[in-house]
Design an enzyme around this catalytic site. Structure first.
Site, mmCIF file in Angstrom:
data_model
loop_
_atom_site.group_PDB
_atom_site.id
_atom_site.type_symbol
_atom_site.label_atom_id
_atom_site.label_comp_id
_atom_site.label_asym_id
_atom_site.label_seq_id
_atom_site.Cartn_x
_atom_site.Cartn_y
_atom_site.Cartn_z
ATOM 1 C CG ASP A 83 -2.090 0.868 1.163
ATOM 2 O OD1 ASP A 83 -2.472 1.238 0.038
ATOM 3 O OD2 ASP A 83 -2.661 1.194 2.231
ATOM 4 C CG ASP A 105 0.323 7.592 -3.136
ATOM 5 O OD1 ASP A 105 0.009 8.438 -3.999
ATOM 6 O OD2 ASP A 105 0.059 7.719 -1.932
ATOM 7 C CG ASN A 230 -7.425 0.840 0.564
ATOM 8 O OD1 ASN A 230 -7.933 -0.057 -0.112
ATOM 9 N ND2 ASN A 230 -6.333 1.490 0.202
HETATM 10 P P1 13P Z 1 -7.991 4.538 7.112
HETATM 11 O O1 13P Z 1 -6.795 4.435 7.983
HETATM 12 O O2 13P Z 1 -8.637 5.858 7.176
HETATM 13 O O3 13P Z 1 -8.933 3.409 7.290
HETATM 14 O O4 13P Z 1 -7.451 4.448 5.591
HETATM 15 C C1 13P Z 1 -6.794 3.305 5.189
HETATM 16 C C2 13P Z 1 -6.258 3.484 3.813
HETATM 17 O O5 13P Z 1 -6.815 4.139 2.983
HETATM 18 C C3 13P Z 1 -5.005 2.785 3.508
HETATM 19 O O6 13P Z 1 -4.569 3.007 2.209
#
Ligand code: 13P
Length: 295
Positions: A83, A105, A230
């Site tokens: 991620d 990203d 997410n």
């Molecule tokens: P949150 O921490 O707001 O749930 O977001 C998670 C996210 O988007 C990880 O990429």
């Protein structure tokens, strides 16, 4: 079962009007909590490690390898995803470890730089058979940060169509009013903007910043074209609250067990809300129909 790519795991979501949950984890109890929730719900799931959670030397290798092994052992289809990689090199290292998907990203860069780096990541991912998620516009806030709002730049639909086509990405994260971390104010999502992006973009759309949204927000987003949601903050908070409330009465082992149960309950609840409960068997069968695209 073999680790599944992002492209594969999202292929039925649009047509099925559900979203697959992606949960950021950074240790084995978190990973097990999420996989147990997915198995309980018979749901496909995406286990993710964020680059910001792998800053210690060797952490990407240690945690990443653990996630790949855990996903292979899972009784439901599971993707292992990096991620928010902000460097192409980290994305490549993750794919070398067996991650089936990476997010490059470039949302803080110019459109041109983001496009160039994302397209490069897509080309490199081809050699690993891995999928790539990109982000256009910018979802603000920081994961786990109590001061989570601000800094968002909404996705422009006309750029999104061009960007998706030129990069060859498998999924696109959009900015429509969500933020990472806790919300300072009630979230106000721009669903017409999401619908407009969905009309123009044929790859699955991704919602970041899922923690703190209402059940109705999730319904509206899935109806508007979101295929992947997410979550990190709510899972981490569930574990943190157990530590705060029970540290005086429980030993370390019991604290860890209890916090794992709390994380599992959050993941199971989200999976149900996202409508992906019971969707694992269809994905596990060979020869499922090809991926749906945006209408
Ligand atoms: P949150 O921490 O707001 O749930 O977001 C998670 C996210 O988007 C990880 O990429």
């Amino acid at each position: 079962m073999p680790v599944v790519t992002l492209r594969e795991i999202l292929k039925n979501a649009g047509r099925g009007k559900y979203a697959v949950g992606m949960f950021d984890v950074h240790h084995s109890d978190m990973a097990e909590a999420v996989l147990e929730a997915a198995e309980e719900r018979k749901a496909p799931v995406i286990l993710a490690l964020a680059e910001v959670h792998a800053v210690q030397p060797g952490q990407l290798t240690a945690v990443g390898s653990m996630l790949v092994r855990a996903a292979e052992r899972a009784g439901v289809p599971a993707a292992v995803h990096l991620d928010h990689a902000v460097s192409v090199e980290t994305a490549v290292r993750a794919m070398e470890l067996g991650f089936s998907s990476v997010m490059y990203d470039g949302s803080a860069l110019s459109l041109e730089e983001n496009l160039e780096n994302t397209a490069k990541t897509v080309r490199l991912a081809g050699a690993f058979g891995a999928s790539v998620e990109a982000e256009l516009g910018h979802v603000g806030g920081e994961e786990g940060n109590s001061d989570g709002s601000g800094g968002s730049v909404y996705t422009k639909p006309e750029d999104a169509a061009y960007f998706a086509e030129m990069t060859g990405a498998d999924a696109l994260a959009v900015s429509i009013g969500t933020v990472h971390g806790r919300y300072r104010e009630k979230p106000n999502l721009n669903i017409p903007l999401l619908e407009e992006i969905h009309r123009r973009v044929s790859i699955p759309l991704v919602l970041h910043g899922g923690s703190g949204l209402s059940d109705q927000d999730f319904k509206d987003c899935i109806a508007g074209g979101i295929s992947k949601i997410n979550i990190y903050t709510e899972i981490a908070e569930a574990a943190r609250m157990v530590l705060i409330e029970d540290a005086g009465s429980l030993g370390y082992f019991d604290l860890m067990q209890k916090s794992k149960r709390a994380m599992r309950a959050v993941a199971a609840e989200k999976i149900k809300l996202f409508g992906s409960q019971g969707k694992a068997p269809a994905l596990s069968e060979p020869g499922t129909p090809p991926q749906e695209t945006g209408e």
